[in-house]
Design a protein around this motif. Structure first.
Motif, PDB file in Angstrom:
ATOM      1  N   VAL A   5      15.093  18.073   2.507  1.00 21.19           N
ATOM      2  CA  VAL A   5      14.543  17.289   1.391  1.00 21.19           C
ATOM      3  C   VAL A   5      13.082  17.677   1.166  1.00 21.19           C
ATOM      4  O   VAL A   5      12.299  17.743   2.111  1.00 21.19           O
ATOM      5  CB  VAL A   5      14.628  15.770   1.687  1.00 21.19           C
ATOM      6  CG1 VAL A   5      13.941  14.966   0.584  1.00 21.19           C
ATOM      7  CG2 VAL A   5      16.069  15.326   1.858  1.00 21.19           C
ATOM      8  N   ASP A   6      12.716  17.927  -0.089  1.00 17.39           N
ATOM      9  CA  ASP A   6      11.318  18.211  -0.439  1.00 17.39           C
ATOM     10  C   ASP A   6      10.695  16.896  -0.905  1.00 17.39           C
ATOM     11  O   ASP A   6      10.987  16.413  -2.004  1.00 17.39           O
ATOM     12  CB  ASP A   6      11.271  19.262  -1.552  1.00 17.39           C
ATOM     13  CG  ASP A   6       9.847  19.564  -1.998  1.00 17.39           C
ATOM     14  OD1 ASP A   6       8.900  18.973  -1.432  1.00 17.39           O
ATOM     15  OD2 ASP A   6       9.692  20.385  -2.919  1.00 17.39           O
ATOM     16  N   LEU A   7       9.838  16.323  -0.064  1.00 18.66           N
ATOM     17  CA  LEU A   7       9.261  15.014  -0.394  1.00 18.66           C
ATOM     18  C   LEU A   7       8.298  15.071  -1.580  1.00 18.66           C
ATOM     19  O   LEU A   7       7.905  14.041  -2.115  1.00 18.66           O
ATOM     20  CB  LEU A   7       8.560  14.412   0.825  1.00 18.66           C
ATOM     21  CG  LEU A   7       9.477  13.770   1.857  1.00 18.66           C
ATOM     22  CD1 LEU A   7       8.692  13.335   3.083  1.00 18.66           C
ATOM     23  CD2 LEU A   7      10.246  12.585   1.273  1.00 18.66           C
ATOM     24  N   ASP A   8       7.910  16.268  -2.002  1.00 24.42           N
ATOM     25  CA  ASP A   8       7.084  16.406  -3.207  1.00 24.42           C
ATOM     26  C   ASP A   8       7.946  16.433  -4.473  1.00 24.42           C
ATOM     27  O   ASP A   8       7.410  16.413  -5.585  1.00 24.42           O
ATOM     28  CB  ASP A   8       6.281  17.718  -3.173  1.00 24.42           C
ATOM     29  CG  ASP A   8       5.183  17.680  -2.128  1.00 24.42           C
ATOM     30  OD1 ASP A   8       5.000  16.628  -1.492  1.00 24.42           O
ATOM     31  OD2 ASP A   8       4.514  18.712  -1.950  1.00 24.42           O
ATOM     32  N   ASN A   9       9.252  16.535  -4.296  1.00 26.34           N
ATOM     33  CA  ASN A   9      10.136  16.680  -5.457  1.00 26.34           C
ATOM     34  C   ASN A   9      11.575  16.370  -5.037  1.00 26.34           C
ATOM     35  O   ASN A   9      12.418  17.257  -4.956  1.00 26.34           O
ATOM     36  CB  ASN A   9      10.024  18.117  -6.005  1.00 26.34           C
ATOM     37  CG  ASN A   9      10.773  18.298  -7.313  1.00 26.34           C
ATOM     38  OD1 ASN A   9      10.969  17.352  -8.078  1.00 26.34           O
ATOM     39  ND2 ASN A   9      11.207  19.524  -7.572  1.00 26.34           N
ATOM     40  N   VAL A  10      11.830  15.103  -4.770  1.00 22.59           N
ATOM     41  CA  VAL A  10      13.143  14.697  -4.239  1.00 22.59           C
ATOM     42  C   VAL A  10      14.196  14.796  -5.345  1.00 22.59           C
ATOM     43  O   VAL A  10      13.985  14.316  -6.466  1.00 22.59           O
ATOM     44  CB  VAL A  10      13.071  13.256  -3.683  1.00 22.59           C
ATOM     45  CG1 VAL A  10      14.437  12.801  -3.191  1.00 22.59           C
ATOM     46  CG2 VAL A  10      12.032  13.160  -2.569  1.00 22.59           C
ATOM     47  N   ASP A  12       0.823  -1.220   0.000  1.00 21.58           N
ATOM     48  CA  ASP A  12       0.000   0.000   0.000  1.00 21.58           C
ATOM     49  C   ASP A  12       0.856   1.269   0.000  1.00 21.58           C
ATOM     50  O   ASP A  12       0.341   2.348  -0.271  1.00 21.58           O
ATOM     51  CB  ASP A  12      -0.901   0.027   1.246  1.00 21.58           C
ATOM     52  CG  ASP A  12      -2.133  -0.846   1.046  1.00 21.58           C
ATOM     53  OD1 ASP A  12      -2.824  -0.659   0.032  1.00 21.58           O
ATOM     54  OD2 ASP A  12      -2.376  -1.728   1.892  1.00 21.58           O
ATOM     55  N   VAL A  13       2.109   1.144   0.371  1.00 19.82           N
ATOM     56  CA  VAL A  13       2.970   2.332   0.473  1.00 19.82           C
ATOM     57  C   VAL A  13       4.089   2.225  -0.553  1.00 19.82           C
ATOM     58  O   VAL A  13       4.808   1.227  -0.607  1.00 19.82           O
ATOM     59  CB  VAL A  13       3.578   2.463   1.892  1.00 19.82           C
ATOM     60  CG1 VAL A  13       4.362   3.769   2.011  1.00 19.82           C
ATOM     61  CG2 VAL A  13       2.485   2.414   2.944  1.00 19.82           C
ATOM     62  N   ARG A  14       4.223   3.266  -1.369  1.00 21.24           N
ATOM     63  CA  ARG A  14       5.298   3.316  -2.367  1.00 21.24           C
ATOM     64  C   ARG A  14       5.542   4.770  -2.728  1.00 21.24           C
ATOM     65  O   ARG A  14       4.853   5.682  -2.236  1.00 21.24           O
ATOM     66  CB  ARG A  14       4.957   2.472  -3.596  1.00 21.24           C
ATOM     67  CG  ARG A  14       3.803   2.987  -4.432  1.00 21.24           C
ATOM     68  CD  ARG A  14       3.449   2.040  -5.580  1.00 21.24           C
ATOM     69  NE  ARG A  14       2.555   0.977  -5.124  1.00 21.24           N
ATOM     70  CZ  ARG A  14       2.893  -0.295  -4.991  1.00 21.24           C
ATOM     71  NH1 ARG A  14       4.088  -0.694  -5.343  1.00 21.24           N
ATOM     72  NH2 ARG A  14       2.026  -1.187  -4.547  1.00 21.24           N
ATOM     73  N   THR A  15       6.499   5.015  -3.622  1.00 16.13           N
ATOM     74  CA  THR A  15       6.783   6.395  -4.058  1.00 16.13           C
ATOM     75  C   THR A  15       6.470   6.544  -5.538  1.00 16.13           C
ATOM     76  O   THR A  15       6.273   5.562  -6.267  1.00 16.13           O
ATOM     77  CB  THR A  15       8.250   6.788  -3.781  1.00 16.13           C
ATOM     78  OG1 THR A  15       9.125   5.881  -4.464  1.00 16.13           O
ATOM     79  CG2 THR A  15       8.550   6.786  -2.291  1.00 16.13           C
ATOM     80  N   GLY A  20       6.306   9.748  -1.072  1.00 13.37           N
ATOM     81  CA  GLY A  20       7.090  10.860  -1.603  1.00 13.37           C
ATOM     82  C   GLY A  20       7.181  10.752  -3.112  1.00 13.37           C
ATOM     83  O   GLY A  20       6.716   9.766  -3.701  1.00 13.37           O
ATOM     84  N   ALA A  21       7.742  11.794  -3.735  1.00 13.90           N
ATOM     85  CA  ALA A  21       7.853  11.819  -5.192  1.00 13.90           C
ATOM     86  C   ALA A  21       9.254  12.249  -5.607  1.00 13.90           C
ATOM     87  O   ALA A  21       9.779  13.246  -5.098  1.00 13.90           O
ATOM     88  CB  ALA A  21       6.824  12.783  -5.783  1.00 13.90           C
TER      89      ALA A  21
END
Ligand SMILES: [Zn+2]
Length: 289
Positions: free
Chosen positions: A199-204, A157-160, A185-186
């Motif tokens: 770190v920006d988890l919306d745009n790593v 259920d959890v992925r990036t 995150g992405a």
């Protein structure tokens, strides 16, 4: 002995040493309080000096032919960003399932890999897969459908997510804002090394590899170790299979260096690292839950 000499330099002669120790003790709690919130603290990366994430895009045959065997032989885990419609997903589903069972992440790289054809240099984008002609709702729906497909393969259920072509916007809308709760995150495509608080988890950030040498890649790993940062590699072809490519030899040298330094490097799939970053940022009030 070096330490003792250093202490004498700091505290002065024996006659003054007790009074100086007492005054220094007063500052120890302050020092500890300060360090516990410093992102340079190596504890933040699973007690290692840095985190390194190996990502492989587009669900191509070489992922299963070259990369998974290389990673498995060294017990390293990577992230494979899967295009749901790739024929390699259909054709080799059992092998993707096995890769996930071995601890690799199957990340979401959308259903049809739409890229913004209105940008310069995007003549390769056909009208059917032009993100600039997609609605936000369609983009979000296709990415969610890909999550369903991936869950059917790996049960997770959890992925990036990884942005196709690094494109984040449709018109003025950042479409991932509607998908934040669907992912840990992405990954973007901007090069950079960041401490856990930045770190920006919306745009790593990541370093896209195309023809670079092992020396170049190993220098990046060393830099991440020195700066206690996150380093993400983005690969396409490994030993062929894509027009963006790294040779088998250079890739293998990088893996060997990482393995040899594993006591200092947290090597993990993107999802594990993203979950850790979110925990840290929420606990330190850097990000909303
Ligand atoms: Zn791609």
């Amino acid at each position: 002995m070096v330490k003792l000499a250093g202490l004498k330099q700091i505290f002065g002669n024996k006659s003054n040493i007790m009074i100086n120790i007492k005054s220094c003790l007063l500052f120890i709690p302050l020092l500890l309080a300060g360090t516990s919130f410093r992102p340079q603290n190596t504890q933040v990366w699973n007690n290692k000096k840095c985190a390194v994430v190996l990502t492989y895009d587009d669900a191509i045959d070489v992922d299963l032919d070259n990369v998974v065997p290389a990673l498995d032989s060294m017990k390293l885990k990577g992230t494979f960003y899967i295009i749901g419609s790739s024929p390699v997903v259909n054709k080799r589903m059992g092998e993707w399932r096995r890769a996930a069972k071995h601890g690799h992440e199957l990340g979401n790289h959308s259903l049809f890999h739409p890229c913004d054809g209105s940008l310069p240099g995007r003549s390769f984008v056909g009208p059917d897969n032009d993100l600039s002609k997609y609605s936000v709702a369609r983009t979000v729906d296709e990415i969610r459908a890909t999550n369903s497909l991936l869950k059917a393969i790996d049960g997770k259920d959890v992925r990036t997510f990884a942005y196709p072509c690094g494109d984040r916007k449709i018109g003025d809308v950042f479409f991932y804002e509607q998908l934040r709760n669907d992912f840990a995150g992405a990954r973007g495509v901007t090069p950079g090394l960041q401490t856990i608080d930045k770190v920006d988890l919306d745009n790593v950030d990541c370093y896209a590899i195309n023809g670079q040498t092992a020396d170049y890649m190993i220098a990046l790993v060393k830099k991440a170790m020195e700066t206690h940062t996150l380093l993400v590699f983005l690969f396409h072809g490994v030993g062929g299979g894509h027009n963006l490519n790294v040779s088998l030899k250079e890739h293998s040298q990088l893996l060997h260096f990482i393995k040899q330094n594993e006591k200092d490097i947290w090597v993990a799939p993107m999802v594990d690292v993203a979950v850790r970053i979110r925990e840290y940022q929420v606990a330190n009030h850097l990000k909303r839950n």
